[in-house]
Design an enzyme around this catalytic site. Structure first.
Site, PDB file in Angstrom:
ATOM      1  N   ASP A  22       0.849  -1.195   0.000  1.00 40.29           N
ATOM      2  CA  ASP A  22       0.000   0.000   0.000  1.00 40.29           C
ATOM      3  C   ASP A  22       0.885   1.245   0.000  1.00 40.29           C
ATOM      4  O   ASP A  22       1.808   1.365   0.797  1.00 40.29           O
ATOM      5  CB  ASP A  22      -0.903  -0.015   1.249  1.00 40.29           C
ATOM      6  CG  ASP A  22      -1.913   1.127   1.246  1.00 40.29           C
ATOM      7  OD1 ASP A  22      -3.118   0.875   1.063  1.00 40.29           O
ATOM      8  OD2 ASP A  22      -1.486   2.296   1.441  1.00 40.29           O
ATOM      9  N   ASP A 120      -4.235   2.510  -4.804  1.00 39.25           N
ATOM     10  CA  ASP A 120      -2.868   2.535  -4.259  1.00 39.25           C
ATOM     11  C   ASP A 120      -2.464   1.251  -3.544  1.00 39.25           C
ATOM     12  O   ASP A 120      -1.479   1.246  -2.832  1.00 39.25           O
ATOM     13  CB  ASP A 120      -2.663   3.754  -3.359  1.00 39.25           C
ATOM     14  CG  ASP A 120      -3.090   3.500  -1.919  1.00 39.25           C
ATOM     15  OD1 ASP A 120      -4.059   2.767  -1.702  1.00 39.25           O
ATOM     16  OD2 ASP A 120      -2.432   4.066  -1.031  1.00 39.25           O
ATOM     17  N   GLU A 121      -3.224   0.171  -3.709  1.00 42.13           N
ATOM     18  CA  GLU A 121      -2.791  -1.044  -3.037  1.00 42.13           C
ATOM     19  C   GLU A 121      -3.103  -2.303  -3.826  1.00 42.13           C
ATOM     20  O   GLU A 121      -4.051  -2.339  -4.608  1.00 42.13           O
ATOM     21  CB  GLU A 121      -3.361  -1.129  -1.621  1.00 42.13           C
ATOM     22  CG  GLU A 121      -4.849  -1.350  -1.554  1.00 42.13           C
ATOM     23  CD  GLU A 121      -5.398  -1.033  -0.156  1.00 42.13           C
ATOM     24  OE1 GLU A 121      -5.626   0.163   0.139  1.00 42.13           O
ATOM     25  OE2 GLU A 121      -5.593  -1.969   0.615  1.00 42.13           O
TER      26      GLU A 121
HETATM   27  N1  DCP Z   1      -8.830   8.241  -0.147  1.00 49.11           N
HETATM   28  C1  DCP Z   1      -9.994   8.973  -0.244  1.00 49.11           C
HETATM   29  N2  DCP Z   1     -10.874   9.015   0.801  1.00 49.11           N
HETATM   30  C2  DCP Z   1     -10.591   8.354   1.960  1.00 49.11           C
HETATM   31  C3  DCP Z   1      -9.426   7.604   2.075  1.00 49.11           C
HETATM   32  C4  DCP Z   1      -8.554   7.570   0.984  1.00 49.11           C
HETATM   33  O1  DCP Z   1     -10.240   9.562  -1.290  1.00 49.11           O
HETATM   34  N3  DCP Z   1     -11.452   8.425   2.991  1.00 49.11           N
HETATM   35  C5  DCP Z   1      -7.888   8.244  -1.272  1.00 49.11           C
HETATM   36  C6  DCP Z   1      -6.730   9.174  -0.977  1.00 49.11           C
HETATM   37  C7  DCP Z   1      -5.586   8.275  -0.641  1.00 49.11           C
HETATM   38  C8  DCP Z   1      -5.904   7.030  -1.453  1.00 49.11           C
HETATM   39  O2  DCP Z   1      -7.328   6.972  -1.530  1.00 49.11           O
HETATM   40  O3  DCP Z   1      -4.345   8.867  -0.978  1.00 49.11           O
HETATM   41  C9  DCP Z   1      -5.364   5.779  -0.824  1.00 49.11           C
HETATM   42  O4  DCP Z   1      -5.983   5.534   0.421  1.00 49.11           O
HETATM   43  P1  DCP Z   1      -5.207   4.964   1.658  1.00 49.11           P
HETATM   44  O5  DCP Z   1      -6.226   4.533   2.634  1.00 49.11           O
HETATM   45  O6  DCP Z   1      -4.197   3.949   1.230  1.00 49.11           O
HETATM   46  O7  DCP Z   1      -4.495   6.235   2.301  1.00 49.11           O
HETATM   47  P2  DCP Z   1      -3.138   6.963   1.955  1.00 49.11           P
HETATM   48  O8  DCP Z   1      -2.376   6.247   0.904  1.00 49.11           O
HETATM   49  O9  DCP Z   1      -3.443   8.374   1.657  1.00 49.11           O
HETATM   50  O10 DCP Z   1      -2.372   6.949   3.329  1.00 49.11           O
HETATM   51  P3  DCP Z   1      -1.603   5.721   4.019  1.00 49.11           P
HETATM   52  O11 DCP Z   1      -0.160   6.122   4.038  1.00 49.11           O
HETATM   53  O12 DCP Z   1      -2.180   5.636   5.380  1.00 49.11           O
HETATM   54  O13 DCP Z   1      -1.868   4.529   3.185  1.00 49.11           O
HETATM   55 MG    MG Z   2      -2.117   4.211   1.018  1.00 51.34          MG
HETATM   56 MG    MG Z   3      -4.814   2.100   0.240  1.00 51.59          MG
END
Ligand code: DCP
Ligand code: MG
Ligand code: MG
Length: 366
Positions: A22, A120-121
């Protein structure tokens, strides 16, 4: 257990090494690639804060912003109250998606068994490519380095005997770490988790579990099986399994390998049935063109609906082997009508046919 050798067989088959990869603070990490300011400042991607009066939410933020308690899903107005001088950037899905594609290509190179689960995962089943957990750690580090070198994006990796543990381990590995939880460590690892953390159990189910008095994973692990089934049906058995670290979900590609598909991204996210159905028809016609070029028929029709928030759903129906254009566009539209979440805007759609067979072989004489 009375199966005897059957049990041994199960043990041997059951040993898997699954990884969940991720990306860290993904949207903001993408922005950082083209804006060096992001590295040094708390940065938020989301709706326009409009000086504190903006509606909408934080999509994500970097760790510099998380230090102040800002989080994904938080109202943007609250984020602004906390940190008015942070850098606020609008969403640019196309950009994130283009980077996501490159990342997924790199990950795909690490195992034939690959499954993208969001922008992203992705999971890989590494059972056939590593020879144990030490090797798995080295492999994961190599993958992390490769992703960083080829795309500039940092990620975290969770490793475990199944999807549940891999996903939960990845949460613990963040940011930019690797965490492996071996089979022998699963019980302890789960004891320290909350039931909200169990991957695959939704918020509503968690609520119901808590009402039934299950507050801890250990409690849930020893739940009364009859009660679980009475309350949740087949899912009840799954849930109790998760609490015991048992998860048989396979890592599988979303789309079948042999398939023909076309996708379309709307200029502006839309929930207009007319517009969406029109686009589905066009896509079906484009897919039919490809089908016509080769001597094939198809049995399975899949539509993909990607919503504005990147949630992505596939809806599939199998028909008698056909190459009938009306069957394709009609089924695509029915799948949309039967399954779309009505008030949620759609960003991207796709139409795909799979389960392909040779058309000549299909044709009946006479
Ligand atoms: N996303 C979104 N709304 C949310 C959560 C996430 O639009 N409530 C989007 C933005 C993030 C992407 O999806 O960048 C990926 O989600 P992740 O849960 O993997 O979160 P991040 O990659 O941002 O942070 P982390 O480092 O915790 O994975
Ligand atoms: Mg992420
Ligand atoms: Mg993710």
């Amino acid at each position: 257990m009375t199966e005897g050798s059957g049990e041994l067989q199960f043990e041997a088959d059951g040993m898997r090494i699954i990884m969940l990869i991720d990306m860290d603070y993904f949207y903001v990490a993408c922005e950082e690639l083209r804006n060096s300011e992001v590295r040094d400042r708390p940065t938020i991607v989301g709706s326009d804060p409009k000086g504190g009066n903006g509606r909408g939410v934080v999509m994500t933020c970097n760790y510099k912003a998380r230090e102040f308690g800002i989080r994904s899903g938080m109202p943007i107005s609250i984020a602004f109250r906390i940190k008015p001088d942070a850098l606020y950037l609008p969403l640019d899905y196309d950009f994130y998606e283009s980077i996501s594609k490159r990342i997924m290509e790199v990950i795909r190179g690490f195992s034939r068994k690959f499954e993208q689960v969001s922008v992203d995962e992705a999971f890989i089943d590494a059972s056939d490519v590593v020879s144990g957990y030490d090797d798995a750690l080295t492999y994961a580090r190599k993958m992390q380095d490769d992703i960083l070198n080829k795309t500039g994006i940092k990620c975290s990796v969770g490793i475990g005997p199944n999807k549940l543990i891999a996903k939960m381990a990845c949460e613990k590995a963040k940011p930019n770490g690797i965490k492996a939880v071996k089979e022998s460590e699963v019980r302890q690892f789960l004891s320290e988790a909350r039931i909200d953390d169990l991957y695959g159990i939704g918020a509503k189910t968690v609520e119901r579990l808590k009402k039934l008095g299950y507050d801890t994973v250990d409690g849930l692990a020893n739940a009364n099986s009859m009660e679980m089934v009475a309350e949740f049906g087949a899912l009840g058995t799954e849930i109790k399994g998760y609490a015991n670290g048992i998860d048989n979900r396979e890592v599988t590609e979303n789309y079948e390998v042999k398939s023909i598909g076309r996708e379309f991204t709307f200029e502006k996210d839309t929930d207009s049935a007319q517009e969406i159905e029109g686009a589905l028809k066009k896509l079906a016609a484009e897919v039919m063109k490809e089908v016509d070029k080769s001597n094939i028929a198809f049995k399975t029709i899949t539509i993909k609906l990607r919503y504005y928030d990147f949630a992505e759903h596939l809806h599939t129906r199998s028909v008698k082997s056909t190459r009938n254009p009306e069957m394709l566009s009609g089924t695509a539209i029915e799948l949309y009508r039967d399954n779309a979440e009505r008030k949620k805007k759609i960003r991207k759609i796709g139409v795909r046919v799979s389960n392909l067979t040779s058309y000549k072989g299909q044709r009946r004489i006479g």
